[in-house]
Design an enzyme around this catalytic site. Structure first.
Site, mmCIF file in Angstrom:
data_model
loop_
_atom_site.group_PDB
_atom_site.id
_atom_site.type_symbol
_atom_site.label_atom_id
_atom_site.label_comp_id
_atom_site.label_asym_id
_atom_site.label_seq_id
_atom_site.Cartn_x
_atom_site.Cartn_y
_atom_site.Cartn_z
ATOM 1 N N ASN A 1 -10.300 -3.514 -6.709
ATOM 2 C CA ASN A 1 -9.552 -2.463 -7.422
ATOM 3 C C ASN A 1 -10.164 -2.079 -8.777
ATOM 4 O OD1 ASN A 1 -6.215 -3.413 -6.218
ATOM 5 N ND2 ASN A 1 -7.634 -1.881 -5.425
ATOM 6 N N ASP B 1 0.830 -1.206 0.000
ATOM 7 C CA ASP B 1 0.000 0.000 0.000
ATOM 8 C C ASP B 1 0.871 1.265 0.000
ATOM 9 O OD1 ASP B 1 -2.305 1.461 -0.020
ATOM 10 O OD2 ASP B 1 -2.786 1.139 2.089
HETATM 11 C C1 FPP Z 1 -1.934 0.116 -3.342
HETATM 12 O O1 FPP Z 1 -1.451 1.433 -3.333
HETATM 13 C C2 FPP Z 1 -1.317 -0.628 -4.430
HETATM 14 C C3 FPP Z 1 -1.983 -1.204 -5.464
HETATM 15 C C4 FPP Z 1 -3.450 -1.184 -5.576
HETATM 16 C C5 FPP Z 1 -1.279 -1.886 -6.562
HETATM 17 C C6 FPP Z 1 -0.057 -2.656 -6.206
HETATM 18 C C7 FPP Z 1 0.678 -2.853 -7.461
HETATM 19 C C8 FPP Z 1 2.015 -2.802 -7.608
HETATM 20 C C9 FPP Z 1 2.971 -2.644 -6.494
HETATM 21 C C10 FPP Z 1 2.634 -2.823 -8.964
HETATM 22 C C11 FPP Z 1 2.274 -3.977 -9.817
HETATM 23 C C12 FPP Z 1 2.821 -5.246 -9.356
HETATM 24 C C13 FPP Z 1 3.431 -6.142 -10.164
HETATM 25 C C14 FPP Z 1 3.686 -7.495 -9.651
HETATM 26 C C15 FPP Z 1 3.819 -5.831 -11.539
HETATM 27 P P1 FPP Z 1 -2.500 2.614 -3.450
HETATM 28 O O2 FPP Z 1 -2.617 2.979 -4.891
HETATM 29 O O3 FPP Z 1 -3.789 2.227 -2.803
HETATM 30 O O4 FPP Z 1 -1.789 3.753 -2.653
HETATM 31 P P2 FPP Z 1 -2.504 4.913 -1.821
HETATM 32 O O5 FPP Z 1 -3.267 4.239 -0.723
HETATM 33 O O6 FPP Z 1 -1.362 5.725 -1.336
HETATM 34 O O7 FPP Z 1 -3.380 5.656 -2.789
#
Ligand code: FPP
Length: 250
Positions: A71, A23
């Site tokens: 998501n 996250d």
């Molecule tokens: C949450 O951060 C993260 C995600 C929903 C996506 C996770 C994906 C990756 C790390 C990259 C892709 C992975 C691979 C294996 C290629 P958020 O967007 O909710 O952050 P925030 O809470 O700060 O908005």
């Protein structure tokens, strides 16, 4: 400045299976005035950088939450960008995984994924299946409740077909219907960016996992952060619901 040695970690007692809720990518990006997708790109690099570091620390598998079943509700350009990034990473990292002995797996309703992602995943999984250095299990279109629903449907199907009675549905049977019953439950669940939630991740498998939450945003989660989480894990007493005598901490 001299680097701290690795001796803090007892390699004999490293968590075998670490689950990570990655996250904070969006916050990492917005604090720098960058698009959210840049945060996800840096998040993917952070995961790549951790893999062999984890293997060196005697971790045998990592399950990483890349895209949840919830998501899809994000803005279409973010969803599209994440899917493209995941497909791109799965394609360009196949050579790296083969060279470095990483075995890739995936958990989630994979049949619902866009075809390019699904096909690239199938190829990666097939071509790395004999690798043994570390397992990277990507949770994509994954929801813990969906996984339990899918397992319950299989059990219900067996009851309807007269193969088992309802009383034969137990922990062992349902466990065997999870997406990867051959993987042991995670010993340690890491969540970055400070939120104290499980967010529908591995609901069945984390019943007795140790939790570690850090304020560090996922793109900044590096080997030193991983070591901190493992040291914290190694200071815990795991009870699995039982009473543990004072002083028996191992
Ligand atoms: C949450 O951060 C993260 C995600 C929903 C996506 C996770 C994906 C990756 C790390 C990259 C892709 C992975 C691979 C294996 C290629 P958020 O967007 O909710 O952050 P925030 O809470 O700060 O908005």
């Amino acid at each position: 400045m001299a680097r701290k040695p690795l001796v803090e970690v007892d390699l004999e007692r490293s968590p075998k299976h670490i689950a990570v809720i990655m996250d904070g990518n969006g916050r990492w990006a917005s604090r720098r005035g960058l698009p959210r997708l840049e945060g996800h790109r840096r998040g993917y690099k952070a995961l790549k950088n951790l893999l062999l570091a984890a293997a060196d620390l005697n971790v045998k598998m990592i399950t990483a939450y890349a895209f949840s079943s919830e998501n899809w509700r994000r803005p279409a350009d973010e969803v599209g960008g994440l899917m493209k990034l995941i497909a791109h990473a799965a394609k360009v990292e196949l050579g790296y995984m083969k060279k470095e002995g990483v075995r890739m797996m995936a958990s989630g309703r994979l049949h619902e994924l866009p075809k390019p992602v699904r096909e690239q995943f199938e190829q990666d999984i097939e071509e790395t299946r004999n690798n043994t250095r570390i397992i990277l299990n990507i949770a994509v279109n994954y929801g813990g409740r969906n996984e339990i629903i899918d397992a319950a449907r299989k059990a219900a199907g067996m009851v309807a077909a007269g193969e088992i009675t309802p009383e034969q549905i137990d922990d062992k049977l349902l466990s065997s219907f999870m997406y990867h019953p051959e993987l042991p439950d995670p010993d340690l669940l890491i969540r970055t960016a400070g939120e104290m939630r499980v967010s529908n991740f591995l609901l069945w498998q984390t019943a007795y996992s140790e939790l570690y939450v850090t304020d560090t945003l996922w793109p900044d989660f590096n080997k030193d952060e991983l070591i901190k989480s493992i040291v914290s894990y190694q200071g815990r007493t795991r009870r699995f619901g039982a009473v543990v005598e004072e002083g028996s901490k191992k």
